[in-house]
Design an enzyme around this catalytic site. Structure first.
Site, PDB file in Angstrom:
ATOM      1  N   ASP A 103       8.320   1.584   3.802  1.00  0.00           N
ATOM      2  CA  ASP A 103       6.994   1.141   3.564  1.00  0.00           C
ATOM      3  C   ASP A 103       6.538   1.185   2.317  1.00  0.00           C
ATOM      4  OD1 ASP A 103       4.860  -0.496   4.225  1.00  0.00           O
ATOM      5  OD2 ASP A 103       3.834   1.135   5.456  1.00  0.00           O
ATOM      6  N   GLY A 108       4.968  -3.453  -1.179  1.00  0.00           N
ATOM      7  CA  GLY A 108       3.946  -4.551  -1.515  1.00  0.00           C
ATOM      8  C   GLY A 108       2.890  -3.725  -2.802  1.00  0.00           C
ATOM      9  N   ARG A 109       2.729  -2.610  -2.131  1.00  0.00           N
ATOM     10  CA  ARG A 109       1.817  -1.842  -3.066  1.00  0.00           C
ATOM     11  C   ARG A 109       2.278  -1.308  -4.293  1.00  0.00           C
ATOM     12  NH1 ARG A 109       0.230   2.314   1.532  1.00  0.00           N
ATOM     13  NH2 ARG A 109       1.892   0.783   2.632  1.00  0.00           N
ATOM     14  N   TRP A 110       3.507  -1.090  -4.179  1.00  0.00           N
ATOM     15  CA  TRP A 110       4.334  -0.742  -5.487  1.00  0.00           C
ATOM     16  C   TRP A 110       4.251  -1.626  -6.334  1.00  0.00           C
ATOM     17  CZ3 TRP A 110       8.377  -2.258  -8.347  1.00  0.00           C
ATOM     18  CH2 TRP A 110       9.093  -1.519  -9.189  1.00  0.00           C
ATOM     19  N   HIS A 114       9.975  -5.846  -3.054  1.00  0.00           N
ATOM     20  CA  HIS A 114      11.240  -5.908  -1.989  1.00  0.00           C
ATOM     21  C   HIS A 114      12.596  -5.669  -2.662  1.00  0.00           C
ATOM     22  CE1 HIS A 114       8.271  -6.388   1.004  1.00  0.00           C
ATOM     23  NE2 HIS A 114       7.949  -7.786   0.506  1.00  0.00           N
ATOM     24  N   SER A 162       9.882  -6.119  10.862  1.00  0.00           N
ATOM     25  CA  SER A 162       9.496  -5.978  12.362  1.00  0.00           C
ATOM     26  C   SER A 162       9.116  -7.340  12.720  1.00  0.00           C
ATOM     27  CB  SER A 162       8.054  -5.106  12.139  1.00  0.00           C
ATOM     28  OG  SER A 162       6.831  -5.803  11.685  1.00  0.00           O
ATOM     29  N   ASN A 206       6.100  -8.620  11.456  1.00  0.00           N
ATOM     30  CA  ASN A 206       6.272  -9.064   9.992  1.00  0.00           C
ATOM     31  C   ASN A 206       6.515 -10.559   9.945  1.00  0.00           C
ATOM     32  OD1 ASN A 206       7.858  -6.193   8.924  1.00  0.00           O
ATOM     33  ND2 ASN A 206       5.954  -6.671   8.571  1.00  0.00           N
ATOM     34  N   ARG A 257       3.599 -12.697   8.179  1.00  0.00           N
ATOM     35  CA  ARG A 257       3.288 -12.714   6.794  1.00  0.00           C
ATOM     36  C   ARG A 257       3.430 -14.099   6.372  1.00  0.00           C
ATOM     37  NH1 ARG A 257       5.226  -6.983   4.157  1.00  0.00           N
ATOM     38  NH2 ARG A 257       4.246  -5.732   5.705  1.00  0.00           N
ATOM     39  N   ARG A 281       8.973   8.067   7.026  1.00  0.00           N
ATOM     40  CA  ARG A 281       7.929   7.004   6.745  1.00  0.00           C
ATOM     41  C   ARG A 281       7.616   7.209   5.344  1.00  0.00           C
ATOM     42  NH1 ARG A 281       4.219   2.858   9.945  1.00  0.00           N
ATOM     43  NH2 ARG A 281       3.807   1.378   8.145  1.00  0.00           N
ATOM     44  N   GLU A 334      11.852  14.280  14.817  1.00  0.00           N
ATOM     45  CA  GLU A 334      11.196  15.050  13.683  1.00  0.00           C
ATOM     46  C   GLU A 334      10.658  13.975  12.880  1.00  0.00           C
ATOM     47  OE1 GLU A 334      10.342  18.288  13.709  1.00  0.00           O
ATOM     48  OE2 GLU A 334      11.368  18.577  15.608  1.00  0.00           O
TER      49      GLU A 334
HETATM   50  C1  IPE Z   1       6.557  -1.288   9.115  1.00  0.00           C
HETATM   51  O1  IPE Z   1       5.864  -1.424   8.059  1.00  0.00           O
HETATM   52  C2  IPE Z   1       7.794  -2.412   9.256  1.00  0.00           C
HETATM   53  C3  IPE Z   1       8.605  -2.085   8.254  1.00  0.00           C
HETATM   54  C4  IPE Z   1       8.707  -1.043   7.478  1.00  0.00           C
HETATM   55  C5  IPE Z   1       9.634  -3.042   8.159  1.00  0.00           C
HETATM   56  P1  IPE Z   1       4.519  -2.453   8.130  1.00  0.00           P
HETATM   57  O2  IPE Z   1       3.836  -2.444   6.527  1.00  0.00           O
HETATM   58  O3  IPE Z   1       4.810  -3.893   8.870  1.00  0.00           O
HETATM   59  O4  IPE Z   1       3.383  -1.853   9.231  1.00  0.00           O
HETATM   60  P2  IPE Z   1       1.900  -1.709   8.954  1.00  0.00           P
HETATM   61  O5  IPE Z   1       1.286  -3.045   9.054  1.00  0.00           O
HETATM   62  O6  IPE Z   1       1.315  -1.022   8.052  1.00  0.00           O
HETATM   63  O7  IPE Z   1       1.640  -0.744  10.506  1.00  0.00           O
HETATM   64  C1  IPE Z   2       7.559  -2.619   3.509  1.00  0.00           C
HETATM   65  O1  IPE Z   2       6.882  -2.631   2.434  1.00  0.00           O
HETATM   66  C2  IPE Z   2       8.799  -3.816   3.740  1.00  0.00           C
HETATM   67  C3  IPE Z   2       8.497  -4.440   5.002  1.00  0.00           C
HETATM   68  C4  IPE Z   2       7.533  -4.352   5.797  1.00  0.00           C
HETATM   69  C5  IPE Z   2       9.205  -5.724   5.336  1.00  0.00           C
HETATM   70  P1  IPE Z   2       5.541  -3.709   2.404  1.00  0.00           P
HETATM   71  O2  IPE Z   2       5.682  -5.004   2.298  1.00  0.00           O
HETATM   72  O3  IPE Z   2       4.805  -3.105   4.230  1.00  0.00           O
HETATM   73  O4  IPE Z   2       4.581  -2.877   1.577  1.00  0.00           O
HETATM   74  P2  IPE Z   2       3.051  -2.710   1.589  1.00  0.00           P
HETATM   75  O5  IPE Z   2       2.948  -1.549   2.791  1.00  0.00           O
HETATM   76  O6  IPE Z   2       2.305  -3.879   1.950  1.00  0.00           O
HETATM   77  O7  IPE Z   2       2.748  -1.810   0.534  1.00  0.00           O
HETATM   78 MG    MG Z   3       3.577  -2.042   4.821  1.00  0.00          MG
END
Ligand code: IPE
Ligand code: IPE
Ligand code: MG
Length: 262
Positions: free
Chosen positions: A35, A38-40, A52, A80, A83, A86, A204, A223
């Site tokens: 996870d 996107g924020r990175w 990504h 997921s 996802n 999106r 995570r 764990e």
């Molecule tokens: C969980 O991350 C799914 C994956 C890492 C593939 P999300 O970014 O989708 O989860 P939420 O929305 O923060 O719970």
């Molecule tokens: C994890 O990063 C990748 C997937 C869920 C596919 P995110 O895309 O969820 O990134 P954030 O959580 O928005 O930063």
């Molecule tokens: Mg995320």
């Protein structure tokens, strides 16, 4: 366990990890909720897709390190069920990165004897993605040194409902008696059935502390390790720190710990 080769972690971490591997104190199965891509990217004024893309580099280096350490299974939560909600452009970018990954990594999976296993509601995947997955799985089916499981279009609740539906069908056809349903039979119907064991350690990244529908059934005795490091920055040293922390944990499975006095 396979004899570990040197990893790319810093030399002192590397020595500690190799010692833990020899002592059998590393997890057999590590699962990662990757996870924070996107924020990175947003923190660097870049499009989310770039997060990504750099995250795919983390997948390469963590897979290589897991293999070198002799892990049996590495499971990665890549996409997921939720996802799919999106924006279309982001979904397409993620899926095309996946196809690129499968093509570029097949030679390495062949060289290092890694079996690829896709897990999830794969019927939802567009045809080119499904074909890429099926080709790679077929090409690596006989590999035994490590299984790389990619959770795609995966949801833990969906997986449990699917398993219940499969068993209900068997009962309706008179092939199964309700009293014969036990944990082992239930697990045979989960998408993770091809994996040798449930995850010992779930990591995570990005500071979130939730499962987000990942391995609901399988995580009963895992764990958990949460780190603020975002997935594109999660490389050898961060993985080493998680594995060292795991080795410190005492797993009790409802029994009494080694230090308990009667
Ligand atoms: C969980 O991350 C799914 C994956 C890492 C593939 P999300 O970014 O989708 O989860 P939420 O929305 O923060 O719970
Ligand atoms: C994890 O990063 C990748 C997937 C869920 C596919 P995110 O895309 O969820 O990134 P954030 O959580 O928005 O930063
Ligand atoms: Mg995320």
């Amino acid at each position: 366990m396979a004899r570990p080769e040197p990893t790319a972690a810093a030399p002192d971490l590397d020595a500690r990890l190799r010692m833990l591997a020899l002592e059998g104190r590393l997890p057999r199965h590590v699962a990662i909720i990757m996870d924070g891509n996107g924020r990175w990217a947003q923190a660097r004024s870049q499009p989310r897709e770039q997060g990504h893309r750099v995250g795919a580099e983390s997948v390469r280096s963590i897979t290589r390190m897991a293999r070198q350490l002799g892990l049996e299974t590495l499971t990665l939560y890549a996409f997921s069920e939720q996802n799919w909600s999106r924006p279309k452009t982001e979904v397409e970018a993620l899926l095309s990165l996946l196809v690129e990954f499968l093509t570029s990594e097949l030679p390495e999976m062949r060289r290092t004897d890694i079996r690829l296993q896709a897990i999830g509601n794969l019927a939802k995947m567009p045809l080119p993605v499904r074909m890429g997955l099926e080709t790679t799985m077929a090409a690596t089916r006989a590999h035994r040194s490590m299984t790389l499981a990619l959770c795609l279009s995966y949801g833990g609740r969906e997986e449990i409902v699917h398993a219940a539906r499969m068993l209900a069908r068997q009962v309706a056809k008179g092939e199964l008696r309700p009293d014969d349903i036990d944990e082992a039979r239930f697990e045979q119907q989960l998408w993770t059935a091809p994996l040798a064991s449930p995850p010992d350690l779930i990591i995570r990244t990005s500071g979130e502390q939730r499962l987000s529908n990942f391995l609901c059934w399988q995580s009963a005795y895992s764990e958990f390790y949460f780190t603020p490091v975002e997935w594109p920055d999660f490389r050898e040293d961060a993985f080493a720190a998680a594995l060292i922390e795991y080795a410190r944990r005492e797993r009790r499975f409802g029994g009494l710990g080694a230090g308990a006095k009667g």
